[in-house]
Enzyme design. Structure first.
Site, PDB file in Angstrom:
ATOM      1  N   GLN A 157      -4.432  -5.080   7.109  1.00  0.00           N
ATOM      2  CA  GLN A 157      -5.382  -6.011   6.344  1.00  0.00           C
ATOM      3  C   GLN A 157      -5.239  -7.446   7.012  1.00  0.00           C
ATOM      4  O   GLN A 157      -5.799  -8.188   6.704  1.00  0.00           O
ATOM      5  CB  GLN A 157      -5.044  -6.231   4.918  1.00  0.00           C
ATOM      6  CG  GLN A 157      -5.061  -5.090   4.257  1.00  0.00           C
ATOM      7  CD  GLN A 157      -6.833  -4.324   4.266  1.00  0.00           C
ATOM      8  OE1 GLN A 157      -7.539  -5.168   4.706  1.00  0.00           O
ATOM      9  NE2 GLN A 157      -6.721  -3.151   3.797  1.00  0.00           N
ATOM     10  N   ASP A 205       3.139  -4.538   8.331  1.00  0.00           N
ATOM     11  CA  ASP A 205       1.996  -3.694   7.967  1.00  0.00           C
ATOM     12  C   ASP A 205       0.769  -4.531   8.196  1.00  0.00           C
ATOM     13  O   ASP A 205       0.666  -5.533   7.302  1.00  0.00           O
ATOM     14  CB  ASP A 205       1.945  -2.944   6.672  1.00  0.00           C
ATOM     15  CG  ASP A 205       0.658  -2.284   6.378  1.00  0.00           C
ATOM     16  OD1 ASP A 205      -0.494  -2.397   7.241  1.00  0.00           O
ATOM     17  OD2 ASP A 205       0.576  -1.720   5.358  1.00  0.00           O
ATOM     18  N   LYS A 250     -10.416  -0.463  10.479  1.00  0.00           N
ATOM     19  CA  LYS A 250     -10.792  -1.592   9.592  1.00  0.00           C
ATOM     20  C   LYS A 250     -11.101  -2.676  10.389  1.00  0.00           C
ATOM     21  O   LYS A 250     -11.300  -3.828  10.045  1.00  0.00           O
ATOM     22  CB  LYS A 250      -9.317  -1.805   8.666  1.00  0.00           C
ATOM     23  CG  LYS A 250      -9.128  -0.660   7.817  1.00  0.00           C
ATOM     24  CD  LYS A 250      -7.882  -1.039   6.843  1.00  0.00           C
ATOM     25  CE  LYS A 250      -7.297  -0.077   6.419  1.00  0.00           C
ATOM     26  NZ  LYS A 250      -7.893   0.488   5.177  1.00  0.00           N
ATOM     27  N   HIS A 274       0.792  -1.103  -0.071  1.00  0.00           N
ATOM     28  CA  HIS A 274       0.004   0.198   0.051  1.00  0.00           C
ATOM     29  C   HIS A 274       0.880   1.055   0.206  1.00  0.00           C
ATOM     30  O   HIS A 274       1.961   1.339   0.478  1.00  0.00           O
ATOM     31  CB  HIS A 274      -0.981  -0.116   1.241  1.00  0.00           C
ATOM     32  CG  HIS A 274      -1.944   0.862   1.336  1.00  0.00           C
ATOM     33  ND1 HIS A 274      -1.630   2.275   1.656  1.00  0.00           N
ATOM     34  CD2 HIS A 274      -2.929   0.906   1.033  1.00  0.00           C
ATOM     35  CE1 HIS A 274      -2.631   3.055   1.688  1.00  0.00           C
ATOM     36  NE2 HIS A 274      -3.917   2.376   1.446  1.00  0.00           N
ATOM     37  N   CYS A 298      -4.717   2.413  -3.684  1.00  0.00           N
ATOM     38  CA  CYS A 298      -3.695   2.918  -3.108  1.00  0.00           C
ATOM     39  C   CYS A 298      -2.295   2.066  -3.185  1.00  0.00           C
ATOM     40  O   CYS A 298      -1.547   1.652  -2.284  1.00  0.00           O
ATOM     41  CB  CYS A 298      -3.738   3.295  -1.648  1.00  0.00           C
ATOM     42  SG  CYS A 298      -5.078   4.557  -1.460  1.00  0.00           S
TER      43      CYS A 298
HETATM   44  N1  PLP Z   1      -1.737  -0.588   4.751  1.00  0.00           N
HETATM   45  C1  PLP Z   1      -2.634  -1.491   4.222  1.00  0.00           C
HETATM   46  C2  PLP Z   1      -2.190  -2.786   3.664  1.00  0.00           C
HETATM   47  C3  PLP Z   1      -3.705  -0.949   3.800  1.00  0.00           C
HETATM   48  O1  PLP Z   1      -4.821  -1.827   3.239  1.00  0.00           O
HETATM   49  C4  PLP Z   1      -4.246   0.390   4.362  1.00  0.00           C
HETATM   50  C5  PLP Z   1      -5.626   1.025   3.960  1.00  0.00           C
HETATM   51  O2  PLP Z   1      -6.113   0.392   3.204  1.00  0.00           O
HETATM   52  C6  PLP Z   1      -3.068   1.178   4.760  1.00  0.00           C
HETATM   53  C7  PLP Z   1      -1.835   0.783   4.970  1.00  0.00           C
HETATM   54  C8  PLP Z   1      -3.377   2.619   5.370  1.00  0.00           C
HETATM   55  O3  PLP Z   1      -4.428   2.540   6.393  1.00  0.00           O
HETATM   56  P1  PLP Z   1      -5.086   3.911   6.909  1.00  0.00           P
HETATM   57  O4  PLP Z   1      -5.650   4.457   5.711  1.00  0.00           O
HETATM   58  O5  PLP Z   1      -6.100   3.528   7.995  1.00  0.00           O
HETATM   59  O6  PLP Z   1      -3.913   4.608   7.474  1.00  0.00           O
END
Ligand code: PLP
Length: 405
Positions: free
Chosen positions: A197, A194, A220, A117, A363
């Protein structure tokens, strides 16, 4: 599973009952979380820490209890290792800044993977630019799995940190983080996971994983927006400087200089989102009452059913990472006469039938570029989704494809 606990799922969209399949972007909230937000503001609202009065002590107690709930949820050794942030993105930016200040020199290397992401790319790119370091990328194989041979060859005495997604937000696939961590640790390189997900979809145990840092967002995970977590091993966090200055993160401030507070407060400058933390604790209690193992099993079965239905009922569907186990998300495109039907058009026609999916680059532009398309349609699941939701989605998709062909 417990659908009635989520009031928004009763919503009608364009005259149809809502089918919500955009959980990877954000999940819906159970009544227990909504109640906690209202209760927090109506009964315990007062700024936390150092308050001598009743309300402040009540709010402080709830904030710190929530920190312990988070520590238990990911099986951290201590609540001191749990830093409340604004979310995954904020956690990664804080870490990149702080870690960069402490450990990154010109010529050092950082490693991410080809399916990250943007939140797990851009902060490291910014750090690399700031410190004249090099960002290296674990490539993807043909089947969308990470090329671990290339990764092994990439690790070197110059590598300072590896940061990878646990579960891809586009493909829904589980990355071999255990192996990634083991190989990095052989060379004493710390690893950040990270878990944006994975935290909503499977049990997490940071001590068993032996990751050095782990980040996720509450929104999430059935919790409120604007709050997330940065977990770090205490021995490492102790070596990092604060990312922000202000109230709460200090021990003493003098014109001659400032000394910093102990963990985790050193990283929590300013008034924290103490109502958000309370509601996050309630969200975690809610999923733990169901059981993360049960959630993982039922969602995996639902993803298998969805993928099977897509393959059987939608001619010319192309599923990315087809046949691999999916955790919470499936990405696909549909073709007609070898021409891509634009994912946005599919998303719009599904929306008109009350079905919420996400389309676009999610993203993760480098991964989407690698797939050779401009975007995908992504369906993503939460604990309240059912086979009936999948059936409605498939019927809706068939209708959309008919109209667009
Ligand atoms: N990392 C991953 C794998 C994600 O799916 C997301 C959001 O979709 C993020 C980071 C960023 O999360 P946030 O927008 O809640 O900061």
């Amino acid at each position: 599973m417990n659908r009635d606990d989520f009031p928004i799922l009763q919503t009608e969209v364009h005259g149809q009952p809502l089918v919500y399949l955009d959980n990877a972007a954000t999940s819906q909230k159970p009544q227990a979380v909504l109640d906690a937000i209202l209760e927090g503001y109506t009964r315990y609202n007062s700024n936390i820490h150092r308050g001598t009065h009743y309300l402040s002590q009540q709010a402080t107690m709830r904030h710190e209890q929530a920190r312990q709930t988070v520590a238990d949820f990911i099986h951290a050794a201590s609540a001191r290792e749990i830093i409340f942030t604004k979310g995954t993105t904020d956690s990664l930016n804080m870490l990149a800044f702080s870690f960069g200040e402490a450990f990154i020199r010109p010529g050092d290397e950082l490693i991410v993977s080809g399916l990250e992401h943007h939140s797990n790319i851009v902060p490291w790119q910014m750090l690399a630019t700031r410190k004249q370091a090099v960002l290296r990328v674990i490539p993807l194989r043909e089947d969308m799995t990470l090329d671990l041979d290339a990764y092994r060859a990439m690790l070197s005495p110059r590598t300072r940190l590896v940061s990878v997604a646990h579960v891809s937000n586009v493909l829904g696939t589980h990355q071999p983080v255990e192996e990634i961590i083991r190989l990095a640790h052989e060379q004493h390189i710390p690893v950040c996971i990270d878990a944006a997900q994975s935290a909503p979809h499977m049990p997490l145990d940071v001590q068993a994983l032996d990751c050095d840092f782990l980040v996720f967002s509450a929104h999430k995970l059935y919790g409120p927006t604007g709050i997330g977590v940065l977990y770090g091993k205490q021995a490492l966090l102790d070596q990092l400087p604060p990312a922000q200055g202000g109230g709460e993160m200090i021990q003493h401030v003098r014109w001659s200089g400032t000394t910093y507070n102990e963990l985790p407060y050193k990283f929590e400058a300013g008034t924290p989102n103490f109502i958000g933390s309370y509601a996050t604790g309630k969200a975690l209690e809610y999923v733990q009452a169901i059981g993360m193992t049960r959630i993982a099993e039922e969602e995996a079965a639902l993803a298998r059913y969805a993928e099977q239905q897509l393959v059987e009922q939608i001619p010319s569907v192309r599923i990315y990472a087809a046949g691999q186990a999916k955790y919470g998300a499936i990405s696909f495109n549909v073709y007609h006469d070898d021409k891509l039907i634009h994912p946005f058009d599919i998303g719009t026609l599904l929306d008109q039938q009350g079905i919420a999916v996400r389309t676009g680059h999610h993203c993760a532009e480098p991964l989407i570029d690698h797939l050779g398309v401009s975007g995908t349609v992504r369906v993503s699941f939460g604990l309240y989704n059912t086979r009936e939701d999948i059936d409605r989605f498939i019927q809706g998709l068939k209708r959309a494809v008919r109209m667009l062909s």
